[in-house]
Write a protein that holds these residues in place. Structure first.
Motif, PDB file in Angstrom:
ATOM      1  N   UNK A  13       0.811  -1.217   0.000  1.00 24.64           N
ATOM      2  CA  UNK A  13       0.000   0.000   0.000  1.00 24.64           C
ATOM      3  C   UNK A  13       0.846   1.269   0.000  1.00 24.64           C
ATOM      4  N   UNK A  14       2.138   1.136   0.200  1.00 22.50           N
ATOM      5  CA  UNK A  14       3.015   2.292   0.070  1.00 22.50           C
ATOM      6  C   UNK A  14       3.072   3.214   1.266  1.00 22.50           C
ATOM      7  N   UNK A  15       3.016   2.677   2.452  1.00 23.30           N
ATOM      8  CA  UNK A  15       3.179   3.501   3.640  1.00 23.30           C
ATOM      9  C   UNK A  15       2.043   3.343   4.625  1.00 23.30           C
ATOM     10  N   UNK A  16       2.368   3.623   5.872  1.00 23.58           N
ATOM     11  CA  UNK A  16       1.402   3.495   6.956  1.00 23.58           C
ATOM     12  C   UNK A  16       1.769   4.519   8.016  1.00 23.58           C
ATOM     13  N   UNK A  17       0.820   5.313   8.423  1.00 26.16           N
ATOM     14  CA  UNK A  17       1.053   6.359   9.421  1.00 26.16           C
ATOM     15  C   UNK A  17       1.338   5.748  10.785  1.00 26.16           C
ATOM     16  N   UNK A  18       0.418   4.939  11.282  1.00 26.97           N
ATOM     17  CA  UNK A  18       0.641   4.227  12.534  1.00 26.97           C
ATOM     18  C   UNK A  18       0.629   5.076  13.785  1.00 26.97           C
ATOM     19  N   UNK A  19       0.271   6.332  13.668  1.00 25.33           N
ATOM     20  CA  UNK A  19       0.255   7.211  14.840  1.00 25.33           C
ATOM     21  C   UNK A  19      -1.030   7.091  15.641  1.00 25.33           C
ATOM     22  N   UNK A  20      -1.072   7.798  16.748  1.00 28.76           N
ATOM     23  CA  UNK A  20      -2.224   7.746  17.646  1.00 28.76           C
ATOM     24  C   UNK A  20      -3.147   8.952  17.517  1.00 28.76           C
ATOM     25  N   UNK A  21      -2.800   9.919  16.677  1.00 26.05           N
ATOM     26  CA  UNK A  21      -3.605  11.126  16.529  1.00 26.05           C
ATOM     27  C   UNK A  21      -4.699  10.890  15.495  1.00 26.05           C
ATOM     28  N   UNK A  22      -5.930  10.672  15.955  1.00 30.98           N
ATOM     29  CA  UNK A  22      -7.042  10.383  15.046  1.00 30.98           C
ATOM     30  C   UNK A  22      -7.421  11.595  14.205  1.00 30.98           C
ATOM     31  N   UNK A  23      -6.958  12.784  14.585  1.00 31.68           N
ATOM     32  CA  UNK A  23      -7.242  13.995  13.808  1.00 31.68           C
ATOM     33  C   UNK A  23      -6.248  14.197  12.667  1.00 31.68           C
ATOM     34  N   UNK A  24      -5.173  13.435  12.678  1.00 30.64           N
ATOM     35  CA  UNK A  24      -4.191  13.543  11.599  1.00 30.64           C
ATOM     36  C   UNK A  24      -4.817  13.010  10.317  1.00 30.64           C
ATOM     37  N   UNK A  25      -4.705  13.751   9.202  1.00 34.98           N
ATOM     38  CA  UNK A  25      -5.284  13.278   7.935  1.00 34.98           C
ATOM     39  C   UNK A  25      -4.791  11.898   7.510  1.00 34.98           C
ATOM     40  N   UNK A  26      -3.613  11.509   7.938  1.00 35.69           N
ATOM     41  CA  UNK A  26      -3.079  10.196   7.568  1.00 35.69           C
ATOM     42  C   UNK A  26      -3.806   9.057   8.283  1.00 35.69           C
ATOM     43  N   UNK A  27      -4.431   9.350   9.420  1.00 31.61           N
ATOM     44  CA  UNK A  27      -5.118   8.305  10.178  1.00 31.61           C
ATOM     45  C   UNK A  27      -6.279   7.705   9.380  1.00 31.61           C
ATOM     46  N   UNK A  28      -6.989   8.526   8.618  1.00 33.80           N
ATOM     47  CA  UNK A  28      -8.103   7.992   7.823  1.00 33.80           C
ATOM     48  C   UNK A  28      -7.587   7.122   6.672  1.00 33.80           C
ATOM     49  N   UNK A  29      -6.418   7.432   6.171  1.00 33.70           N
ATOM     50  CA  UNK A  29      -5.822   6.605   5.121  1.00 33.70           C
ATOM     51  C   UNK A  29      -5.420   5.249   5.700  1.00 33.70           C
ATOM     52  N   UNK A  30      -4.862   5.246   6.911  1.00 38.74           N
ATOM     53  CA  UNK A  30      -4.560   3.980   7.578  1.00 38.74           C
ATOM     54  C   UNK A  30      -5.820   3.144   7.757  1.00 38.74           C
ATOM     55  N   UNK A  31      -6.918   3.786   8.162  1.00 37.33           N
ATOM     56  CA  UNK A  31      -8.186   3.083   8.349  1.00 37.33           C
ATOM     57  C   UNK A  31      -8.605   2.401   7.041  1.00 37.33           C
ATOM     58  N   UNK A  32      -8.503   3.135   5.936  1.00 34.74           N
ATOM     59  CA  UNK A  32      -8.843   2.578   4.625  1.00 34.74           C
ATOM     60  C   UNK A  32      -7.979   1.354   4.322  1.00 34.74           C
ATOM     61  N   UNK A  33      -6.695   1.464   4.553  1.00 39.90           N
ATOM     62  CA  UNK A  33      -5.779   0.368   4.240  1.00 39.90           C
ATOM     63  C   UNK A  33      -6.030  -0.860   5.117  1.00 39.90           C
ATOM     64  N   UNK A  34      -6.351  -0.651   6.393  1.00 43.85           N
ATOM     65  CA  UNK A  34      -6.593  -1.780   7.305  1.00 43.85           C
ATOM     66  C   UNK A  34      -7.800  -2.609   6.891  1.00 43.85           C
ATOM     67  N   UNK A  35      -8.731  -2.018   6.172  1.00 40.58           N
ATOM     68  CA  UNK A  35      -9.929  -2.741   5.742  1.00 40.58           C
ATOM     69  C   UNK A  35      -9.604  -3.935   4.842  1.00 40.58           C
ATOM     70  N   UNK A  36      -8.427  -3.940   4.247  1.00 44.98           N
ATOM     71  CA  UNK A  36      -8.047  -4.992   3.308  1.00 44.98           C
ATOM     72  C   UNK A  36      -7.244  -6.109   3.959  1.00 44.98           C
ATOM     73  N   UNK A  37      -6.972  -5.992   5.250  1.00 37.24           N
ATOM     74  CA  UNK A  37      -6.183  -7.017   5.928  1.00 37.24           C
ATOM     75  C   UNK A  37      -4.712  -6.870   5.592  1.00 37.24           C
ATOM     76  N   UNK A  38      -4.007  -7.960   5.593  1.00 34.78           N
ATOM     77  CA  UNK A  38      -2.574  -7.913   5.311  1.00 34.78           C
ATOM     78  C   UNK A  38      -1.784  -7.660   6.574  1.00 34.78           C
ATOM     79  N   UNK A  39      -0.510  -7.501   6.406  1.00 39.71           N
ATOM     80  CA  UNK A  39       0.365  -7.261   7.547  1.00 39.71           C
ATOM     81  C   UNK A  39       1.141  -5.965   7.356  1.00 39.71           C
ATOM     82  N   UNK A  40       1.466  -5.352   8.472  1.00 41.22           N
ATOM     83  CA  UNK A  40       2.271  -4.136   8.441  1.00 41.22           C
ATOM     84  C   UNK A  40       3.729  -4.555   8.524  1.00 41.22           C
TER      85      UNK A  40
END
Length: 154
Positions: free
Chosen positions: A100-127
């Motif tokens: 998927x080309x990157x993962x934010x992995x942070x704890x700040x749910x307000x960070x715009x990258x957090x929603x992208x992580x959520x999208x990516x997690x929907x597909x499973x796989x491993x980090x």
């Protein structure tokens, strides 16, 4: 590529991404572009790069910030459909991995990258952790790289 780039720039501004790292010509030469369209308008897209065994998402975005709630749901489904098509494309070519080309992995749910992580997690796989190192020998280039996305050239 022009329509994708225009869409991506608007998306990136909304997400507060930094400037595009390459030109449209570079994108054409180095990647494969996947888009989802409705009535000739791009809803979402993803640029992926490939080697002999892997495919990696490089840039992705959508128009979901520009549309009403009902259309945003359709755009969300288009995003997932693009991932499906990339996986299908990769399987048909015998690739071993999709990244998927990157993962934010942070704890700040307000960070715009957090929603992208959520999208990516929907597909499973491993980090998997990978490390990149960049060294800029030019102070001017370092300064330019630190500015948020202001404009793009085509």
């Amino acid at each position: 590529y022009d329509a994708f780039l225009d869409m991506f720039v608007k998306f990136a501004r909304k997400k507060q991404f930094k400037a595009l790292p390459f030109s449209k010509e570079t994108m054409k030469n180095m990647g494969t572009l996947f888009t989802a369209e409705l009535n000739g308008k791009i809803l979402s897209g993803m640029l992926a790069v490939e080697d002999s065994e892997n495919i990696r998402a490089l840039l992705g975005g959508s128009i979901r910030f520009e549309v009403d709630e009902e259309m945003a749901r359709l755009v969300s489904r288009a995003n997932k459909f693009i991932i499906w098509k990339i996986l299908e494309y990769a399987k048909n070519r015998g690739y071993k991995k999709f990244d998927f080309g990157g993962y934010y992995g942070g704890n700040n749910k307000d960070d715009p990258m957090a929603t992208i992580d959520f999208f990516k997690r929907q597909f499973g796989g491993e980090i998997v952790s990978y490390y990149n190192y960049e060294k800029y020998y030019s102070k001017i280039y370092s300064l330019i790289k630190s500015f948020p996305l202001l404009s793009h050239s085509t």
